[in-house]
Design an enzyme around this catalytic site. Structure first.
Site, PDB file in Angstrom:
ATOM      1  N   CYS A  54      -4.290  -2.456   1.132  1.00  0.00           N
ATOM      2  CA  CYS A  54      -3.971  -3.304   2.283  1.00  0.00           C
ATOM      3  C   CYS A  54      -2.484  -3.224   2.650  1.00  0.00           C
ATOM      4  O   CYS A  54      -2.051  -2.182   3.118  1.00  0.00           O
ATOM      5  CB  CYS A  54      -4.443  -4.726   2.036  1.00  0.00           C
ATOM      6  SG  CYS A  54      -4.666  -5.622   3.577  1.00  0.00           S
ATOM      7  N   HIS A 113      -9.798  -5.149  -0.818  1.00  0.00           N
ATOM      8  CA  HIS A 113      -9.336  -6.031  -1.887  1.00  0.00           C
ATOM      9  C   HIS A 113     -10.528  -6.402  -2.751  1.00  0.00           C
ATOM     10  O   HIS A 113     -11.635  -5.964  -2.536  1.00  0.00           O
ATOM     11  CB  HIS A 113      -8.825  -7.348  -1.289  1.00  0.00           C
ATOM     12  CG  HIS A 113      -7.548  -7.264  -0.573  1.00  0.00           C
ATOM     13  ND1 HIS A 113      -6.347  -7.223  -1.211  1.00  0.00           N
ATOM     14  CD2 HIS A 113      -7.278  -7.257   0.752  1.00  0.00           C
ATOM     15  CE1 HIS A 113      -5.385  -7.212  -0.305  1.00  0.00           C
ATOM     16  NE2 HIS A 113      -5.909  -7.222   0.892  1.00  0.00           N
TER      17      HIS A 113
HETATM   18  N1  GLN Z   1       0.047  -8.227   6.399  1.00  0.00           N
HETATM   19  C1  GLN Z   1      -0.898  -7.168   6.519  1.00  0.00           C
HETATM   20  C2  GLN Z   1      -1.908  -7.360   7.625  1.00  0.00           C
HETATM   21  O1  GLN Z   1      -2.328  -8.479   7.897  1.00  0.00           O
HETATM   22  C3  GLN Z   1      -1.549  -6.933   5.169  1.00  0.00           C
HETATM   23  C4  GLN Z   1      -2.407  -8.073   4.724  1.00  0.00           C
HETATM   24  C5  GLN Z   1      -2.918  -7.913   3.329  1.00  0.00           C
HETATM   25  O2  GLN Z   1      -2.339  -7.196   2.504  1.00  0.00           O
HETATM   26  N2  GLN Z   1      -3.967  -8.645   3.021  1.00  0.00           N
HETATM   27  O3  GLN Z   1      -2.290  -6.395   8.251  1.00  0.00           O
END
Ligand code: GLN
Length: 242
Positions: free
Chosen positions: A94, A194
């Protein structure tokens, strides 16, 4: 005696949403169950990645955390590129995946230069892609089913030098448009999944481990494990809907 495998957890204090540390544990245990000696090294801002790491893991984080990491990332690119050149496997999840690319532009319009390890760019889109993901992955010649959970506002577009890790049958993946999920370029792998992703996807974990351990195994297949619980968890996740 030195370890057979050094796992570097990069920015564990900052990139850690949705249990990404579980990915470190899953790799560590799956190597130890096979008799390999494993060291886990935490590396945060201002610290160096040790030479000879088998795998470097980066987890997810909020936009605010990603902005705070911008200055450190600028020094990190050459160090990681050198490690990759020596065979280190890098996995980003992510926010960590977004950082493997060339650029991340957050919902507030703040641009953060990425590590440049994968030809990809990410820009925040309208709304977030949130929910369960089901996909078919292909990694270094192995095809397997991939399940997990995504939550991101960023939309990632791959350039010609990167190919997707997977095709989604459920969920948004890289951008909610082209059916791609994650990216692979050589030993660098990114995913939006995740969960953490490895406990539910032992074939994915073992693909990463096999490559990371190849300096000690010569690239031989890893001994199989009793994956009954992991396979049941994977099958259960397959039956859940967004
Ligand atoms: N901030 C990033 C997004 O929203 C990654 C989010 C995350 O790692 N869950 O795209």
């Amino acid at each position: 005696m030195g370890a057979d495998l050094v796992i570097v957890h990069l920015y564990p204090d900052l990139l850690r949403t949705y249990g990404d540390r579980g990915n470190v544990l899953a790799l560590q245990r799956r190597a130890e169950w096979r008799g390999f000696r494993v060291d886990v090294v935490a590396v945060s801002r201002g610290e160096r990645v040790p030479r000879g790491a088998g795998v470097v893991l980066l987890g997810g984080g909020t936009d605010r955390v990603q902005e705070a990491l911008g200055p450190d990332l600028r020094d990190r690119g050459p160090e990681l590129a050198e490690a990759v050149g020596e065979g280190t496997v890098v996995l980003g999840v992510c926010g960590g995946y977004q950082f493997l690319g060339n650029l991340y532009v957050s919902a507030d319009g703040v641009s953060t230069e990425g590590l440049g390890l994968i030809e990809a760019e990410t820009r925040a889109g309208k709304g977030r892609l949130v929910g369960r993901v089901g996909a078919t992955a292909e990694l270094w010649g192995n095809r397997f089913d991939l399940v997990g959970f995504e939550n991101h506002g960023g939309r990632t577009t791959l350039g010609p030098g990167a190919r997707p890790l997977a095709r989604v049958r459920m969920g948004g993946g890289n951008n909610g448009l082209d059916g791609s999920e994650g990216a692979v370029r050589g030993s660098v792998v990114g995913t939006y999944l995740h969960g953490p992703v490895f406990p539910l996807n032992p074939q994915f974990a073992d693909g990463i481990l096999k490559r990371a351990l190849s300096p000690v195994t010569g690239g031989d297949d890893l001994q199989s494990l009793d994956d009954g619980p992991e396979e049941r968890a994977h099958e259960h996740a397959r039956t859940l809907h967004r």
